[in-house]
Scaffold this active site. Structure first.
Site, PDB file in Angstrom:
ATOM      1  N   ASN A 119      44.493  71.316   7.772  1.00  0.00           N
ATOM      2  CA  ASN A 119      44.820  72.599   8.387  1.00  0.00           C
ATOM      3  C   ASN A 119      43.726  73.632   8.182  1.00  0.00           C
ATOM      4  OD1 ASN A 119      47.173  72.413   9.767  1.00  0.00           O
ATOM      5  ND2 ASN A 119      48.472  72.888   8.018  1.00  0.00           N
ATOM      6  N   ARG A 171      47.178  74.447  19.387  1.00  0.00           N
ATOM      7  CA  ARG A 171      47.002  73.471  18.305  1.00  0.00           C
ATOM      8  C   ARG A 171      47.981  73.728  17.160  1.00  0.00           C
ATOM      9  NH1 ARG A 171      42.287  72.663  14.078  1.00  0.00           N
ATOM     10  NH2 ARG A 171      42.505  70.439  13.658  1.00  0.00           N
ATOM     11  N   HIS A 183      42.700  68.999  24.591  1.00  0.00           N
ATOM     12  CA  HIS A 183      41.294  69.133  24.217  1.00  0.00           C
ATOM     13  C   HIS A 183      40.432  69.570  25.394  1.00  0.00           C
ATOM     14  CE1 HIS A 183      41.724  66.512  20.313  1.00  0.00           C
ATOM     15  NE2 HIS A 183      42.383  67.659  20.264  1.00  0.00           N
ATOM     16  N   HIS A 230      50.438  70.984  15.275  1.00  0.00           N
ATOM     17  CA  HIS A 230      50.438  70.740  13.825  1.00  0.00           C
ATOM     18  C   HIS A 230      51.782  71.081  13.196  1.00  0.00           C
ATOM     19  CE1 HIS A 230      45.943  70.187  12.743  1.00  0.00           C
ATOM     20  NE2 HIS A 230      46.132  69.858  13.991  1.00  0.00           N
TER      21      HIS A 230
HETATM   22  C1  HEM Z   1      45.465  62.677  19.703  1.00  0.00           C
HETATM   23  C2  HEM Z   1      45.095  62.966  18.480  1.00  0.00           C
HETATM   24  C3  HEM Z   1      44.389  64.238  18.105  1.00  0.00           C
HETATM   25  C4  HEM Z   1      43.347  64.338  17.259  1.00  0.00           C
HETATM   26  C5  HEM Z   1      42.678  63.199  16.507  1.00  0.00           C
HETATM   27  C6  HEM Z   1      42.963  65.722  17.215  1.00  0.00           C
HETATM   28  C7  HEM Z   1      41.938  66.219  16.433  1.00  0.00           C
HETATM   29  C8  HEM Z   1      41.414  67.483  16.554  1.00  0.00           C
HETATM   30  C9  HEM Z   1      40.275  67.972  15.835  1.00  0.00           C
HETATM   31  C10 HEM Z   1      39.494  67.181  14.786  1.00  0.00           C
HETATM   32  C11 HEM Z   1      40.016  69.228  16.277  1.00  0.00           C
HETATM   33  C12 HEM Z   1      38.859  70.133  15.857  1.00  0.00           C
HETATM   34  C13 HEM Z   1      39.293  71.092  14.792  1.00  0.00           C
HETATM   35  C14 HEM Z   1      38.122  71.909  14.287  1.00  0.00           C
HETATM   36  O1  HEM Z   1      37.107  71.363  13.904  1.00  0.00           O
HETATM   37  O2  HEM Z   1      38.254  73.138  14.265  1.00  0.00           O
HETATM   38  C15 HEM Z   1      41.009  69.541  17.275  1.00  0.00           C
HETATM   39  C16 HEM Z   1      41.088  70.727  17.945  1.00  0.00           C
HETATM   40  C17 HEM Z   1      42.108  71.047  18.829  1.00  0.00           C
HETATM   41  N1  HEM Z   1      43.201  70.269  19.112  1.00  0.00           N
HETATM   42 FE1  HEM Z   1      43.457  68.355  18.614  1.00  0.00          FE
HETATM   43  N2  HEM Z   1      43.781  66.445  18.026  1.00  0.00           N
HETATM   44  C18 HEM Z   1      44.682  65.580  18.585  1.00  0.00           C
HETATM   45  C19 HEM Z   1      45.722  65.923  19.425  1.00  0.00           C
HETATM   46  C20 HEM Z   1      45.991  67.214  19.831  1.00  0.00           C
HETATM   47  C21 HEM Z   1      47.200  67.617  20.496  1.00  0.00           C
HETATM   48  C22 HEM Z   1      48.384  66.721  20.796  1.00  0.00           C
HETATM   49  C23 HEM Z   1      47.071  68.952  20.770  1.00  0.00           C
HETATM   50  C24 HEM Z   1      48.041  69.888  21.416  1.00  0.00           C
HETATM   51  C25 HEM Z   1      48.963  69.547  22.282  1.00  0.00           C
HETATM   52  C26 HEM Z   1      45.771  69.351  20.291  1.00  0.00           C
HETATM   53  C27 HEM Z   1      45.219  70.586  20.449  1.00  0.00           C
HETATM   54  C28 HEM Z   1      43.990  70.971  19.977  1.00  0.00           C
HETATM   55  C29 HEM Z   1      43.348  72.215  20.324  1.00  0.00           C
HETATM   56  C30 HEM Z   1      43.855  73.250  21.330  1.00  0.00           C
HETATM   57  C31 HEM Z   1      42.165  72.290  19.580  1.00  0.00           C
HETATM   58  C32 HEM Z   1      41.156  73.442  19.553  1.00  0.00           C
HETATM   59  C33 HEM Z   1      41.528  74.377  18.438  1.00  0.00           C
HETATM   60  C34 HEM Z   1      40.745  75.668  18.407  1.00  0.00           C
HETATM   61  O3  HEM Z   1      39.840  75.882  19.218  1.00  0.00           O
HETATM   62  O4  HEM Z   1      41.044  76.512  17.532  1.00  0.00           O
HETATM   63  N3  HEM Z   1      45.158  68.276  19.702  1.00  0.00           N
HETATM   64  N4  HEM Z   1      41.854  68.468  17.418  1.00  0.00           N
HETATM   65  C1  NAG Z   2      44.552  80.155   9.489  1.00  0.00           C
HETATM   66  C2  NAG Z   2      44.715  79.900   8.065  1.00  0.00           C
HETATM   67  O1  NAG Z   2      45.508  80.519   7.391  1.00  0.00           O
HETATM   68  N1  NAG Z   2      43.969  78.920   7.592  1.00  0.00           N
HETATM   69  C3  NAG Z   2      43.958  78.649   6.193  1.00  0.00           C
HETATM   70  C4  NAG Z   2      44.014  77.163   5.929  1.00  0.00           C
HETATM   71  O2  NAG Z   2      43.938  76.963   4.555  1.00  0.00           O
HETATM   72  C5  NAG Z   2      42.776  77.492   3.934  1.00  0.00           C
HETATM   73  C6  NAG Z   2      42.787  77.096   2.472  1.00  0.00           C
HETATM   74  O3  NAG Z   2      43.829  77.708   1.807  1.00  0.00           O
HETATM   75  C7  NAG Z   2      42.695  78.998   4.114  1.00  0.00           C
HETATM   76  O4  NAG Z   2      41.500  79.513   3.565  1.00  0.00           O
HETATM   77  C8  NAG Z   2      42.724  79.299   5.593  1.00  0.00           C
HETATM   78  O5  NAG Z   2      42.756  80.692   5.768  1.00  0.00           O
END
Ligand code: HEM
Ligand code: NAG
Ligand code: NAG
Length: 321
Positions: free
Chosen positions: A92, A61, A192, A65
């Site tokens: 972020n 992710r 996802h 970003h």
């Molecule tokens: C298509 C539009 C996308 C939306 C609206 C979206 C939105 C989100 C959101 C809201 C989360 C949850 C974050 C949280 O609550 O911690 C998430 C997690 C994640 N997204 Fe997306 N995302 C998108 C596309 C992508 C793309 C293109 C990738 C990578 C190629 C990606 C990889 C991930 C991964 C791996 C997580 C899990 C992160 C973790 O477990 O730390 N996403 N995404």
């Molecule tokens: C992983 C990381 O550094 N996340 C940061 C995103 O921004 C908030 C607000 O400054 C930090 O508290 C998190 O540590």
């Protein structure tokens, strides 16, 4: 003959200069300057992975970003003492620290062998490939030669990252701005298949006046059990309820079963324009893997700095000077 030979040498030099000036990435960019780069990064990523699984989704992710804000230039890694760098932006806040840690550790290991040569942006691109492989996904050649950016501002994140409420048009518009097609966007959404989401990112689907009708009813119940109203905001749940730790095409099968966690996931199956691709990826894992690889390589080209643009950061979290 000698004249012709000289001309050919000159011509090839001009072509080389033109190529580097065009900002092309190359798979063998560090072949001479850091020949062990890929194995160093692989080693560091797998060491980090043995400490925590979160390494995998967090790094994947983080790459996404990074690329969507200022281009793939490691701008997301910068720390600011005043708390206004890119990673401090609201979107972020949920980036898991283990993704940052993975890249920082890999960079430190690379620096011991090839000091000042390899960009943090390239290390992040390589690490993103490694975590997909560690999760059982496909491998691919990573294009290299990115330079690290000189701008990282929270205010410049706004509007550049997709929201979980986006519809197909909104997703397509944002991805198109990054030279990615609808097909690329659907394939990348397959990320996802891994990782976690905090409850507030989808709670409006289960706690509005009515439950989102595109949600499978038993899945909706499962989400309500895991995320009761006013739940601890730090609680996060698996995004792929079936195979959360494996990079596979089950994400698309989930969408067909009404088990897409975000509206932006589910819409890929409910919109007739994208549904055929979801159906294809759900039944043909090879097609998904191939499209994912193509899209990841394209994602890795977004807004890159090359040649003498930007810098090669020494510490990924701070600009050199
Ligand atoms: C298509 C539009 C996308 C939306 C609206 C979206 C939105 C989100 C959101 C809201 C989360 C949850 C974050 C949280 O609550 O911690 C998430 C997690 C994640 N997204 Fe997306 N995302 C998108 C596309 C992508 C793309 C293109 C990738 C990578 C190629 C990606 C990889 C991930 C991964 C791996 C997580 C899990 C992160 C973790 O477990 O730390 N996403 N995404
Ligand atoms: C992983 C990381 O550094 N996340 C940061 C995103 O921004 C908030 C607000 O400054 C930090 O508290 C998190 O540590
Ligand atoms: C999209 O591609 C065009 C043409 O190659 C390029 O000029 C532009 O910089 C790219 N946009 C991004 C965001 O990478």
């Amino acid at each position: 003959m000698e004249v012709v030979r000289r001309w050919l040498v000159l011509l090839s030099m001009v072509l080389m200069i033109m190529q580097s000036g065009e900002g092309q990435l190359l798979e063998n960019f560090y072949a001479n300057s850091c020949p062990n780069l890929e194995s160093i990064v692989r080693q560091e990523v797998s060491t980090k992975f043995t400490q925590t699984f979160v390494t995998i989704p967090a790094t994947l992710r983080l790459f996404f970003h990074d690329c969507f804000v200022e281009g793939c230039d490691a701008s997301v890694l910068i720390s600011s003492s005043s708390g206004d760098a890119e990673k401090d932006a609201k979107d972020n806040l949920s980036l898991a620290g283990d993704g940052f840690d993975t890249v920082i550790k890999a960079k430190q290991a690379v620096e011991t062998q090839c000091p000042g040569v390899v960009s943090c942006a390239d290390i992040l691109a390589l690490a993103a490939r490694e975590v997909v492989v560690l999760a059982g996904g496909p491998s691919w050649e990573v294009e290299l030669g990115r330079r690290d950016g000189l701008i990282s501002q929270a205010s410049r994140v706004t509007g550049n990252l997709p929201e979980p409420e986006f519809n197909l048009d909104q997703l397509n518009t944002l991805f198109a701005r990054n030279n990615l097609t609808q097909l690329d966007m659907i394939a990348l959404s397959g990320a996802h298949t891994l990782g976690f989401s905090h409850c507030d990112r989808f709670s409006s689907r289960i706690y509005s006046s009515s439950i989102d009708p595109t949600l499978d009813s038993s899945y909706a119940q499962q989400l309500m059990d895991a995320c009761p109203q006013n739940v601890d905001p730090s609680i996060a749940i698996n995004m792929d309820p079936e195979t959360p730790r494996t990079f596979d095409n089950v994400y698309y099968q989930n969408l067909i079963g009404g088990k897409g966690l975000f509206s932006s996931d589910q819409v890929l199956n409910t919109d007739p324009d994208s549904e055929p691709t979801v159906s294809d990826f759900a039944t043909n894992p090879g097609n998904f893997n191939a499209a994912f690889i193509t899209a990841m390589r394209k994602l890795g080209r977004v807004g890159v700095k090359t040649g003498n643009e930007g810098e090669i950061r020494i510490d990924c979290t701070t600009f050199n000077s």
